[in-house]
Design an enzyme around this catalytic site. Sequence first.
Site, PDB file in Angstrom:
ATOM      1  N   GLN A  78       0.867  -1.314   0.259  1.00 41.08           N
ATOM      2  CA  GLN A  78      -0.032   0.150   0.040  1.00 41.08           C
ATOM      3  C   GLN A  78       0.686   1.257   0.091  1.00 41.08           C
ATOM      4  O   GLN A  78       1.181   1.983   1.005  1.00 41.08           O
ATOM      5  CB  GLN A  78      -0.931  -0.165   1.298  1.00 41.08           C
ATOM      6  CG  GLN A  78      -1.937   1.360   0.943  1.00 41.08           C
ATOM      7  CD  GLN A  78      -3.106   1.070   2.080  1.00 41.08           C
ATOM      8  OE1 GLN A  78      -3.231  -0.025   2.644  1.00 41.08           O
ATOM      9  NE2 GLN A  78      -3.954   2.105   2.097  1.00 41.08           N
ATOM     10  N   PHE A  79       1.123   1.765  -1.014  1.00 37.92           N
ATOM     11  CA  PHE A  79       2.019   2.854  -1.243  1.00 37.92           C
ATOM     12  C   PHE A  79       1.503   4.091  -0.787  1.00 37.92           C
ATOM     13  O   PHE A  79       2.318   5.006  -0.259  1.00 37.92           O
ATOM     14  CB  PHE A  79       2.222   3.158  -2.787  1.00 37.92           C
ATOM     15  CG  PHE A  79       1.348   4.000  -3.669  1.00 37.92           C
ATOM     16  CD1 PHE A  79       1.300   5.335  -3.690  1.00 37.92           C
ATOM     17  CD2 PHE A  79       0.052   3.199  -4.097  1.00 37.92           C
ATOM     18  CE1 PHE A  79       0.237   5.998  -4.458  1.00 37.92           C
ATOM     19  CE2 PHE A  79      -0.816   3.752  -5.042  1.00 37.92           C
ATOM     20  CZ  PHE A  79      -0.730   5.292  -4.956  1.00 37.92           C
ATOM     21  N   THR A  80       0.125   4.365  -0.488  1.00 40.37           N
ATOM     22  CA  THR A  80      -0.283   5.380   0.243  1.00 40.37           C
ATOM     23  C   THR A  80       0.103   5.527   1.770  1.00 40.37           C
ATOM     24  O   THR A  80       0.014   6.500   2.008  1.00 40.37           O
ATOM     25  CB  THR A  80      -1.947   5.415  -0.004  1.00 40.37           C
ATOM     26  OG1 THR A  80      -2.491   4.415   0.743  1.00 40.37           O
ATOM     27  CG2 THR A  80      -2.330   5.509  -1.233  1.00 40.37           C
TER      28      THR A  80
END
Length: 145
Positions: A78-80
Amino acid sequence: MIALIQRVTQATVVVEGETIGEIGQGLLVLLGVEKDDTPQKAQRLCDKVMGYRVFSDEQGKMNLNVQQAQGSLLVVSQFTLAADTQKGLRPSFSGGAEPQKADELYRYFVEQSRVTGVKTEMGKFAADMTVSLTNDGPVTFWLQV
């Protein structure tokens, strides 16, 4: 490197209508990879996730880690999580690792989790995923190295 861990009774990840990862009791690990992350940081975070005592013992106290509780992991990239949200109303992703590096460290984290003997499922890097879970508690922790 960041792990948002949630103690779950069940969790699944679906890509294009197909379930690609599914666990019962265990931890859903949302994993964010930052620019300066290394395999050493990934190993330290993996060790921390695996050793983090968030499951109840016989007295109802959080004294057991995922392995002691005979749980599983579902690790989802989850890059966020690497977003900078300090200014304005739109997140900046400049602190996130480049996709190739992020994918390599994500896979490394999963491999190191599997080495411990804990069943570890995973999402699909850079895919549009639907993640479902039943948070147990709710119990959620932000771990960062």
